[in-house]
Design an enzyme around this catalytic site. Structure first.
Site, PDB file in Angstrom:
ATOM      1  N   LYS A 215      10.007  -8.056   0.545  1.00 12.38           N
ATOM      2  CA  LYS A 215      10.033  -6.792  -0.213  1.00 12.38           C
ATOM      3  C   LYS A 215      11.101  -6.862  -1.311  1.00 12.38           C
ATOM      4  CE  LYS A 215      10.245  -1.728   0.434  1.00 12.38           C
ATOM      5  NZ  LYS A 215      10.433  -0.623   1.395  1.00 12.38           N
TER       6      LYS A 215
ATOM      7  N   SER B 207       6.802   3.016   1.475  1.00 12.10           N
ATOM      8  CA  SER B 207       7.071   2.317   0.240  1.00 12.10           C
ATOM      9  C   SER B 207       6.791   0.819   0.261  1.00 12.10           C
ATOM     10  CB  SER B 207       8.540   2.530  -0.121  1.00 12.10           C
ATOM     11  OG  SER B 207       9.379   1.913   0.849  1.00 12.10           O
TER      12      SER B 207
ATOM     13  N   SER C  19       8.408   3.804   5.998  1.00 14.04           N
ATOM     14  CA  SER C  19       7.960   2.874   4.960  1.00 14.04           C
ATOM     15  C   SER C  19       7.482   1.511   5.449  1.00 14.04           C
ATOM     16  CB  SER C  19       9.078   2.666   3.933  1.00 14.04           C
ATOM     17  OG  SER C  19       9.128   3.759   3.053  1.00 14.04           O
TER      18      SER C  19
END
Lengths: 496, 502
Positions: free
Chosen positions: A79, A154, A178
């Site tokens: 990420k 997210s 997330s």
């Protein structure tokens, strides 16, 4: 079976046995990324040469007789909120476009030490604020099940990369859901470890008291192996727990719920929940009973207030955490033409560099912390947080784990909630309590909703440092479903 | 500056108003590493060479609290008679400024480490108890330099540069409660407090407390109320007070300025003011009425501090002798009066005298030289006594030479002058300048014979019984020997030669 469809555990075994090289495995995934990522947009940064160089280095380590761990040579998508010294790190924001950190996050460093090959950086909602990855400054990511839908957020780039077979593993961060929500809506496994179980050092902060790095994988054991690879005490993070990592891989292999007490959270369900989601959830509860678990209903009355409390605490912390993006030392700088003051340049840069959702939360947080409002907002939210912790404590006196749907709905269409922040925030209704309390929680696939044929996630919550229970129950559910379905849920996804 | 203030003469101001003081002192701790990272804290390194991702606030970096700094803060609190918190937290103080990398300062808000203490200071022979509100721990900011423009401040500057070496150095803030009842001694009390505080820091070894380098900084709060009133006036906070003398001048200047405004029916604006070393006056800075909301909240990146009471007790037991106690002890050992002790204290001479005594000098002699000749020299040179280029060992050596009769006081002063001029140790100066006293009886006798021959009148008077006239003859001997004669011995020899019984 091609290399990209294998599990991470299997890839690790093949590389360790020298039946496949890390370079071959990396190349297969680079090929897959080149083939499908134009449609998915999971990655913000992939540099094939550097990936292959990492893979070669792992092959050399193995040739020298080193055994870095069970995932040596296995690719991972990272990420883009973790600092990487050899790749840009943007947090999905214009304000950090092109920034290359001079250091690796602790999670990044541990991935490298364990011999994982970092394929690239994945897309996310700007500064991890969102539930759809639509808030990225670098375009939306598409759900591989249905490219017109969101991949969750997210950590939507990470969920999409794993569910599109671009990577067997990926990292995420979970501040309000997330990891678990994107895992649920893409039909994969996503785990939020106990807060403090995995280091935040080098993770670009959204909300310090909530942010938790965790793994994505296509099966429970792989997620456990990845969590083990990057977890553990870190002296650079004061909130990191100085205790052994719970035996999560062992628990994933145990996959047994006989005699386990399972609590169904009474407050999660009913209005606002998609019927297909509730149907799959109730089936999962029945499945657990059939596997020998003792199921009871448990009431956690304060969970109702978790969402509003979260939307005071998280923006408050973010309003302070994001103050450092001021054009002075790194990142975007706007308006520095020699005539403007530092204050004006800061303001112009922040106006141009942050997207609307980030600005909204900074303003919410600034307001909530203001003199005269602090007690009514931030202070009150902290009290709710304490009550939620007490609800969990009381619940875990009665049961070993709590279960709920991971999300109230399946993946919604891109654009549907983009202009309705409140609707967007509801995606995290069931996941937020575990962030506020800091306990462990996992999402595992539990079937497809009848209405839309999209994946549904089962959330399993365990006490602080009870991560192994999440894996033990998750693996048992997975095993039962795979034998029922004749394979993983993801096999039902349409081909890309 | 444009806003030159009207002042009321100090005496008149004090007749009409009563001052209330408050002092906020920042002390940079002398820890080897910064408050929340491992960077060095050495003063004077090239700009931005003592920085890392944490103190530059790079995205993703996190603070880790320096335990040594927490320990030092607790020791300071204990030395100031404070209660030590059993549980407290750091807090974020949010405001934007380019020299603060995170745009928030990690500080402490409503849960300071130490609270409710006091420090006794002595002014004019009286003990004044200054009550301490709180002692808390925070981090320093970087240092901005504003280039161009007339004032060196940000307004009007062409550009500014920032050095982050100082960013993150542990900083202890010590806040007094309002100090009332000082009356006309307010400036002296303020100075005495900072002086005493500085000595406490030194005795604890927690900071080098150098005001000129900024490792001790003081903000002076002053308000006035009309005589007979019980309601405090609006206060101002004066910054940039960089010496002990400035503390005194800033209080005095602010009393004179506020008194003039109030006497004309004006209103004091609650604001930050800047002290000007050259004029002794203050000018307006940021107004507190448009002050920022710092949006304090508990720092989520750090765990609460929960000092173990047993550990705190052990720190308390191990505190060094505090300066006031030490002064009492030394005063007794040295047998000096309150007044002399106070004079030494004011002149910052106690450490020097103590070291000179430790090097073998009698206390009286050590005090005499430091408070006399050397104090005069320091005053002339405009430096602190401790900064004179002479060691207590040198001074002890000089007293030894005088005691042994090798030097008299006049020669000793010349030796000190030579040492201060960099001519070497006292022995080397004596050697180079040929300053050894004339103790050779033959040489002295010859000089006396010559003086008696040159001053026959005086010699006759002495012979005739006017013994007082011998002084002129001794003076002649001293002159002829260029001060190197032993005056006492010369007197004896003269009387002997003149056949007079002393």
């Amino acid at each position: 079976m091609s290399l990209i469809h294998k599990t991470a555990a299997e890839l690790g075994r093949l590389v360790a046995a020298r039946e496949a090289s890390a370079v071959e495995v990396a190349q297969a995934h680079l090929d897959r990324i080149a083939e499908v990522d134009g449609e998915i947009n999971a990655f913000l940064h992939v540099e094939a040469e550097s990936v292959l160089a990492q893979a070669r280095a792992v092959d050399e380590r193995l040739a020298r007789g080193e055994r870095p761990g069970p995932l040596a040579g296995v690719p991972v998508a990272h990420k883009d909120v973790f600092a990487t010294a050899d790749m840009p790190t943007t947090a999905g924001s214009k304000i950090l476009e092109g920034w290359r950190p001079p250091y690796d996050a602790t999670v990044t460093r541990r991935l490298r030490e364990a011999g994982l090959v970092i394929l690239g950086k994945t897309n996310l909602d700007e500064f991890a604020m969102g539930s759809s990855t639509e808030n990225s400054a670098y375009g939306v990511t598409h759900n591989p099940w249905d490219r017109s839908r969101i991949p969750g957020g997210s950590s939507g780039g990470s969920s999409a990369a794993v569910s599109a077979y671009e990577a067997p593993l990926s990292t995420g961060t979970d501040t309000g859901g997330s990891i678990r929500q994107p895992a649920a809506v893409t039909g994969i496994v996503g785990m939020k470890p106990t807060y403090g179980g995995s280091s935040r050092y080098g993770l670009i902060a959204f909300a310090s008291s909530l942010d938790t790095p965790g793994p994505f994988a296509r099966n429970v054991l792989d997620a456990a192996l990845l969590q083990e690879a990057f977890s553990g005490h870190d002296p650079l993070d004061s909130t990191s727990i100085d205790a052994p990592v719970p035996p999560v891989a062992e628990a994933a292999r145990q996959a047994d719920v006989a005699g386990l007490r399972v609590g169904v959270v009474k407050e999660f369900g009913g209005d606002g929940y998609q019927p297909g989601v509730l149907a799959r959830f109730h089936e999962a509860v029945e499945l657990l009973e059939s596997l020998g678990a003792k199921v009871v209903e448990v009431s956690c009355p304060s969970f109702t207030y978790a969402l509003p409390a979260y939307y005071l605490i998280a923006p408050s912390e973010c309003s302070s955490n994001l103050a450092r993006f001021d054009a002075m030392r790194y990142g975007l700088r706007v308006g520095d033409d020699g005539t403007r003051s530092a204050e004006e340049v800061m303001a112009l840069t922040r106006a141009a560099g942050f997207g609307p959702e980030v600005k909204r939360r900074i303003m919410l947080g600034t307001y909530a912390l203001s003199s005269g409002y602090y007690d009514a907002y931030y202070g009150q939210a902290q009290k709710v947080r304490t009550l939620i912790m007490r609800d969990f404590e009381a619940a875990f006196h009665q049961v070993d784990v709590l279960v709920s749907p991971t999300t109230p709905t399946t993946a919604f269409p891109i654009g549907e909630r983009a202009d309705d922040p409140m609707a967007m925030y509801l995606a995290d209704l069931c996941t937020i309590p575990s962030n506020l309390a800091g306990n462990a929680a996992i999402s595992v696939p539990c079937g497809l909703a009848d209405e839309d044929g999209l994946p549904v996630g089962l959330q399993i919550m365990a006490p602080v440092l009870g991560d192994d229970r999440c894996y033990r129950v998750g693996a048992a559910v997975e095993k039962a479903y795979e034998s029922r379905w004749g394979g993983p849920l993801l096999a039902k996804a349409p081909a890309l | 500056m444009a806003d030159t203030a009207t002042l009321m003469p100090y005496d008149e101001a004090l007749e009409r108003f009563e001052p209330v003081l408050g002092l906020e002192t920042h002390v940079e701790l002398g820890t080897g590493s910064k408050m929340f990272c491992g960077c060095s804290t050495t003063f004077g390194a090239p700009p931005n060479t003592q920085v890392c991702p944490v103190c530059l606030a790079l995205p993703g970096s996190l603070p880790v609290a320096n335990e040594k700094a927490i320990e030092s803060t607790i020791r300071i609190g204990l030395a100031l008679n404070c209660s030590i918190a059993t549980w407290c937290r750091f807090a974020r103080k949010n405001y934007f400024y380019p020299d603060m990398p995170k745009n928030y300062q990690i500080s402490q808000y409503d849960e300071p480490l130490c609270t409710d203490g006091y420090l006794d200071v002595e002014v004019d022979g009286k003990i004044v108890r200054v009550e301490i509100e709180r002692v808390h721990l925070e981090e320093d900011t970087g240092k901005s330099t504003h280039v161009g423009g007339a004032t060196g401040r940000i307004h009007g500057a062409d550009y500014s540069i920032v050095d982050y070496n100082r960013a993150g150095i542990p900083l202890v803030e010590i806040v007094t409660k309002p100090i009332t009842g000082t009356d006309r001694l307010a400036p002296e009390v303020a100075k005495a407090y900072v002086t005493e505080l500085r000595e406490v820091m030194r005795s604890l070894g927690v900071s080098d407390v150098r005001m000129e380098q900024g490792s001790l900084r003081c903000d002076v709060n002053v308000s006035l109320m009309p005589r007979g009133s019980t309601e405090w006036g609006t206060r101002t906070e004066t910054k940039n007070v960089n010496s002990l003398r400035s503390v005194e001048r800033a209080v005095r200047g602010e009393i004179e300025r506020q008194a003039a405004i109030l006497a004309e029916g004006g209103r004091i604006v609650q604001e930050t003011r800047h002290f000007h070393e050259d004029t002794g006056q203050t000018t307006s800075g940021r107004s507190k009425e448009e002050a920022q909301d710092y949006r304090y909240f508990p720092e989520p990146d750090l765990l609460p501090i929960a000092p173990d009471p047993e550990w705190v007790a052990s720190l308390k037991a191990a505190l060094p002798e505090l300066p006031s106690v030490r002064r009492k002890r030394l005063q007794q050992e040295w047998g000096v009066s309150d007044l002399d002790m106070a004079a030494m204290h004011n002149a910052d001479a106690i450490d020097l005298v103590e070291a000179t005594v430790a090097a073998g000098a009698p206390a009286g002699d050590a005090r005499k030289w430091w408070m006399g000749e050397l104090a005069r020299r320091a005053n002339e040179a405009g430096t602190a006594l401790a900064d004179l280029p002479i060691t207590p060992g040198d001074v002890a050596k000089v007293t030894e030479l005088v005691a042994s009769g090798a030097l008299n006081d006049k020669l000793a002063r010349q030796v000190l002058e030579g040492v201060l001029a960099g001519e070497g140790t006292p022995d080397e100066v004596v050697e180079k300048r040929g300053l050894r006293i004339v103790s050779d009886e033959g040489e002295l006798s010859a000089i006396i014979d010559q003086v008696l021959a040159d001053n026959a009148d005086a010699a006759d008077k002495v012979r005739g019984g006017k013994i007082a006239a011998v002084g002129a003859l001794v003076g002649g001997v001293m002159k002829a020997s260029r001060g190197k004669a032993d005056a006492g011995r010369a007197r004896e020899l003269i009387l002997e030669k003149l056949g007079v019984q002393p």
